[in-house]
Design a protein around this motif. Structure first.
Motif, PDB file in Angstrom:
ATOM      1  N   ASN A 275      -5.100  -4.111   4.035  1.00 25.31           N
ATOM      2  CA  ASN A 275      -3.867  -4.891   4.070  1.00 25.31           C
ATOM      3  C   ASN A 275      -4.119  -6.301   3.536  1.00 25.31           C
ATOM      4  O   ASN A 275      -3.299  -6.868   2.817  1.00 25.31           O
ATOM      5  CB  ASN A 275      -3.299  -4.955   5.485  1.00 25.31           C
ATOM      6  CG  ASN A 275      -1.816  -5.265   5.501  1.00 25.31           C
ATOM      7  OD1 ASN A 275      -1.095  -4.913   4.570  1.00 25.31           O
ATOM      8  ND2 ASN A 275      -1.349  -5.917   6.539  1.00 25.31           N
TER       9      ASN A 275
ATOM     10  N   THR B  44      -3.139   3.070  -3.281  1.00 20.77           N
ATOM     11  CA  THR B  44      -2.116   2.733  -4.268  1.00 20.77           C
ATOM     12  C   THR B  44      -1.496   4.017  -4.793  1.00 20.77           C
ATOM     13  O   THR B  44      -2.206   4.888  -5.306  1.00 20.77           O
ATOM     14  CB  THR B  44      -2.724   1.946  -5.439  1.00 20.77           C
ATOM     15  OG1 THR B  44      -3.375   0.781  -4.943  1.00 20.77           O
ATOM     16  CG2 THR B  44      -1.657   1.511  -6.422  1.00 20.77           C
TER      17      THR B  44
ATOM     18  N   GLU C  75       8.413   5.713  -0.232  1.00 20.59           N
ATOM     19  CA  GLU C  75       7.498   5.266  -1.278  1.00 20.59           C
ATOM     20  C   GLU C  75       7.647   6.037  -2.582  1.00 20.59           C
ATOM     21  O   GLU C  75       7.448   5.486  -3.672  1.00 20.59           O
ATOM     22  CB  GLU C  75       6.051   5.339  -0.780  1.00 20.59           C
ATOM     23  CG  GLU C  75       5.535   6.713  -0.390  1.00 20.59           C
ATOM     24  CD  GLU C  75       5.744   7.076   1.070  1.00 20.59           C
ATOM     25  OE1 GLU C  75       5.009   7.935   1.575  1.00 20.59           O
ATOM     26  OE2 GLU C  75       6.653   6.492   1.704  1.00 20.59           O
TER      27      GLU C  75
ATOM     28  N   HIS D  65       1.543  13.592   3.990  1.00 22.69           N
ATOM     29  CA  HIS D  65       2.210  12.297   4.120  1.00 22.69           C
ATOM     30  C   HIS D  65       3.346  12.365   5.126  1.00 22.69           C
ATOM     31  O   HIS D  65       3.872  13.439   5.433  1.00 22.69           O
ATOM     32  CB  HIS D  65       2.703  11.777   2.772  1.00 22.69           C
ATOM     33  CG  HIS D  65       3.609  12.696   2.000  1.00 22.69           C
ATOM     34  ND1 HIS D  65       4.865  13.068   2.429  1.00 22.69           N
ATOM     35  CD2 HIS D  65       3.439  13.290   0.786  1.00 22.69           C
ATOM     36  CE1 HIS D  65       5.432  13.843   1.520  1.00 22.69           C
ATOM     37  NE2 HIS D  65       4.589  14.004   0.526  1.00 22.69           N
TER      38      HIS D  65
ATOM     39  N   MET E 257       4.099  -1.710   0.869  1.00 21.95           N
ATOM     40  CA  MET E 257       4.701  -1.017   2.000  1.00 21.95           C
ATOM     41  C   MET E 257       3.691  -0.880   3.141  1.00 21.95           C
ATOM     42  O   MET E 257       2.827   0.000   3.131  1.00 21.95           O
ATOM     43  CB  MET E 257       5.234   0.340   1.546  1.00 21.95           C
ATOM     44  CG  MET E 257       6.136   0.231   0.328  1.00 21.95           C
ATOM     45  SD  MET E 257       6.911   1.774  -0.180  1.00 21.95           S
ATOM     46  CE  MET E 257       8.301   1.794   0.953  1.00 21.95           C
ATOM     47  N   GLU E 258       3.802  -1.773   4.133  1.00 22.04           N
ATOM     48  CA  GLU E 258       2.951  -1.737   5.317  1.00 22.04           C
ATOM     49  C   GLU E 258       3.608  -0.842   6.379  1.00 22.04           C
ATOM     50  O   GLU E 258       4.825  -0.897   6.559  1.00 22.04           O
ATOM     51  CB  GLU E 258       2.762  -3.147   5.863  1.00 22.04           C
ATOM     52  CG  GLU E 258       2.017  -4.064   4.903  1.00 22.04           C
ATOM     53  CD  GLU E 258       2.420  -5.519   5.027  1.00 22.04           C
ATOM     54  OE1 GLU E 258       1.587  -6.325   5.482  1.00 22.04           O
ATOM     55  OE2 GLU E 258       3.567  -5.855   4.671  1.00 22.04           O
ATOM     56  N   HIS E 259       2.810  -0.070   7.078  1.00 29.84           N
ATOM     57  CA  HIS E 259       3.381   0.830   8.086  1.00 29.84           C
ATOM     58  C   HIS E 259       3.618   0.080   9.389  1.00 29.84           C
ATOM     59  O   HIS E 259       2.713  -0.567   9.923  1.00 29.84           O
ATOM     60  CB  HIS E 259       2.456   2.022   8.333  1.00 29.84           C
ATOM     61  CG  HIS E 259       3.149   3.176   8.977  1.00 29.84           C
ATOM     62  ND1 HIS E 259       3.590   3.136  10.291  1.00 29.84           N
ATOM     63  CD2 HIS E 259       3.508   4.394   8.489  1.00 29.84           C
ATOM     64  CE1 HIS E 259       4.167   4.286  10.588  1.00 29.84           C
ATOM     65  NE2 HIS E 259       4.138   5.066   9.519  1.00 29.84           N
TER      66      HIS E 259
ATOM     67  N   CYS F 163       0.352   1.208  -0.431  1.00 29.88           N
ATOM     68  CA  CYS F 163       0.537   1.611   0.965  1.00 29.88           C
ATOM     69  C   CYS F 163      -0.784   1.511   1.722  1.00 29.88           C
ATOM     70  O   CYS F 163      -1.506   2.504   1.875  1.00 29.88           O
ATOM     71  CB  CYS F 163       1.069   3.044   1.052  1.00 29.88           C
ATOM     72  SG  CYS F 163       2.725   3.294   0.387  1.00 29.88           S
TER      73      CYS F 163
ATOM     74  N   SER G 195      11.656  -1.483   4.902  1.00 27.24           N
ATOM     75  CA  SER G 195      11.797  -0.938   3.550  1.00 27.24           C
ATOM     76  C   SER G 195      13.163  -0.301   3.346  1.00 27.24           C
ATOM     77  O   SER G 195      13.695  -0.287   2.223  1.00 27.24           O
ATOM     78  CB  SER G 195      10.693   0.090   3.276  1.00 27.24           C
ATOM     79  OG  SER G 195      10.788   1.201   4.148  1.00 27.24           O
TER      80      SER G 195
ATOM     81  N   TRP H  53      -2.240   8.626   2.703  1.00 32.48           N
ATOM     82  CA  TRP H  53      -2.119   7.175   2.592  1.00 32.48           C
ATOM     83  C   TRP H  53      -1.381   6.639   3.818  1.00 32.48           C
ATOM     84  O   TRP H  53      -0.834   7.391   4.607  1.00 32.48           O
ATOM     85  CB  TRP H  53      -1.375   6.762   1.315  1.00 32.48           C
ATOM     86  CG  TRP H  53      -0.042   7.412   1.127  1.00 32.48           C
ATOM     87  CD1 TRP H  53       1.184   6.995   1.589  1.00 32.48           C
ATOM     88  CD2 TRP H  53       0.214   8.626   0.395  1.00 32.48           C
ATOM     89  NE1 TRP H  53       2.179   7.863   1.213  1.00 32.48           N
ATOM     90  CE2 TRP H  53       1.614   8.870   0.469  1.00 32.48           C
ATOM     91  CE3 TRP H  53      -0.593   9.517  -0.308  1.00 32.48           C
ATOM     92  CZ2 TRP H  53       2.209   9.973  -0.128  1.00 32.48           C
ATOM     93  CZ3 TRP H  53       0.007  10.621  -0.906  1.00 32.48           C
ATOM     94  CH2 TRP H  53       1.381  10.827  -0.819  1.00 32.48           C
ATOM     95  N   SER H  54      -1.438   5.343   3.992  1.00 34.00           N
ATOM     96  CA  SER H  54      -0.757   4.657   5.087  1.00 34.00           C
ATOM     97  C   SER H  54      -1.218   5.218   6.433  1.00 34.00           C
ATOM     98  O   SER H  54      -2.360   5.642   6.583  1.00 34.00           O
ATOM     99  CB  SER H  54       0.764   4.752   4.905  1.00 34.00           C
ATOM    100  OG  SER H  54       1.440   3.864   5.760  1.00 34.00           O
TER     101      SER H  54
ATOM    102  N   SER I 246      10.252   6.682   5.081  1.00 34.27           N
ATOM    103  CA  SER I 246       9.110   6.479   4.188  1.00 34.27           C
ATOM    104  C   SER I 246       9.579   6.844   2.778  1.00 34.27           C
ATOM    105  O   SER I 246       9.598   8.017   2.407  1.00 34.27           O
ATOM    106  CB  SER I 246       7.930   7.354   4.611  1.00 34.27           C
ATOM    107  OG  SER I 246       7.449   6.968   5.888  1.00 34.27           O
TER     108      SER I 246
END
Length: 330
Positions: free
Chosen positions: A153, A237, A133, A260, A170-172, A146, A83, A209-210, A131
């Motif tokens: 996913n 989201t 986002e 986060h 945005m995948e971790h 996320c 990202s 999230w994530s 990160s």
């Protein structure tokens, strides 16, 4: 249900969508050999180089091509590798993709997925571990997703590909090898803008999230042993975010933590906390937990210094539950 990894679930989602819709294709660096994390493995052999398209090392070119192709009727998935690297294509994303529908009165849409892995994983250093986002959630016209689990996913990526607006997905990186149960159904999707209730509780709401969801879940289990029950919400989201679920939870618990991995300053946690405070006024206790305003280091010990840990969430929760408004007045 089938148990599979987070990255295999994303790969399966793209394969199923490419089989379902011939206008879906992917473009990015090294996709032909499977992508930097293996999330495109085998797809070039299935669909050919026209639909799994290798690109030169130019994020601006990748997104520029993808925006134009989306406006011409296809559904591209533009891979940014990290990202952080999408910052080289902010004009294409922020000034073009995000604004086209508004500028042309709805005559043009940009059904584009920008796939940008985020977060701390390994010793990747400050240019591969951010990160960001909240940057994208700030931009009108962008959807920001996320996912925290393999099932999400898969389901969220399928919904993102079907969305008629540009989605920053945005995948971790720290979750690629995380295993979980995933529905076998090729029609399985997860609605954008709908949060997931991870656990039910009455004393405290935690929103995350994530990958941070899993840290918060561990803290939730620890708090349960102390008699503190947590309503844990995986936002999934970031834009649009599920205000209905969050408001309903906070209305019951009167106590909110948003945790986060991103830097706390300007992080999306501040937006959630402010929105809740405006909704409920002084009737709730709120706190945000995020990283310090410092680059992520290479050394594991330096990385650990900027993480929001299970212990940090637990300590904040214990303090806040004691100080809840109804207990202050007791």
């Amino acid at each position: 249900m089938t148990k599979m990894s987070y990255f295999d679930a994303g790969r399966l989602a793209l394969e199923e969508e490419m089989r379902r819709d011939a206008t879906v294709w992917a473009v990015g660096e090294d996709l032909g050999r499977g992508g930097v994390f293996g999330q495109y493995r085998g797809l070039a052999e299935m669909f050919g180089s026209d639909r799994i398209s290798d690109a030169p090392i130019s994020e601006a070119a990748i997104l520029g091509v993808a925006v134009g192709a989306a406006m011409m009727g296809t559904r591209p998935v533009a891979d940014m590798r990290y990202s952080d690297f999408a910052l080289c294509a902010m004009d294409e994303l922020v000034n073009q993709a995000a604004k086209a529908r508004f500028m042309f009165g709805g005559q043009a849409r940009v059904p584009l997925v920008v796939r940008g892995p985020l977060g701390i994983a390994g010793s990747a250093g400050p240019q591969h571990s951010q990160s960001l986002e909240a940057w994208y959630a700030h931009v009108p016209g962008l959807v920001v997703v996320c996912p925290a689990t393999p099932a999400d996913n898969k389901g969220l990526l399928k919904s993102a590909i079907r969305c008629d607006d540009p989605v920053v997905f945005m995948e971790h990186k720290g979750l690629w090898n995380f295993d979980g149960e995933v529905p076998d159904d090729a029609h399985y999707t997860v609605s954008l803008g709908r949060a997931r209730k991870v656990s039910e509780g009455k004393d405290l709401t935690i929103v995350s999230w994530s990958k941070q969801v899993h840290v918060a879940a561990a803290a939730t289990q620890s708090l349960a042993r102390d008699g503190i029950s947590v309503d844990l919400i995986d936002l999934r989201t970031l834009w649009p975010w599920d205000k209905v679920m969050v408001f309903d939870s906070v209305n019951r618990t009167k106590c909110l933590i948003v945790a986060h991995e991103a830097v706390a300053v300007g992080g999306f946690g501040g937006e959630i906390v402010a929105t809740v405070a405006e909704k409920f006024g002084g009737g709730v206790t709120v706190r945000r937990l995020g990283a310090p305003r410092a680059p992520v280091g290479f050394a594991p010990s330096v990385q650990d210094a900027v993480r929001v840990t299970e212990d940090a969430i637990g300590a904040a929760a214990r303090e806040m539950v004691v100080r809840k408004p109804e207990k202050d007045g007791a």
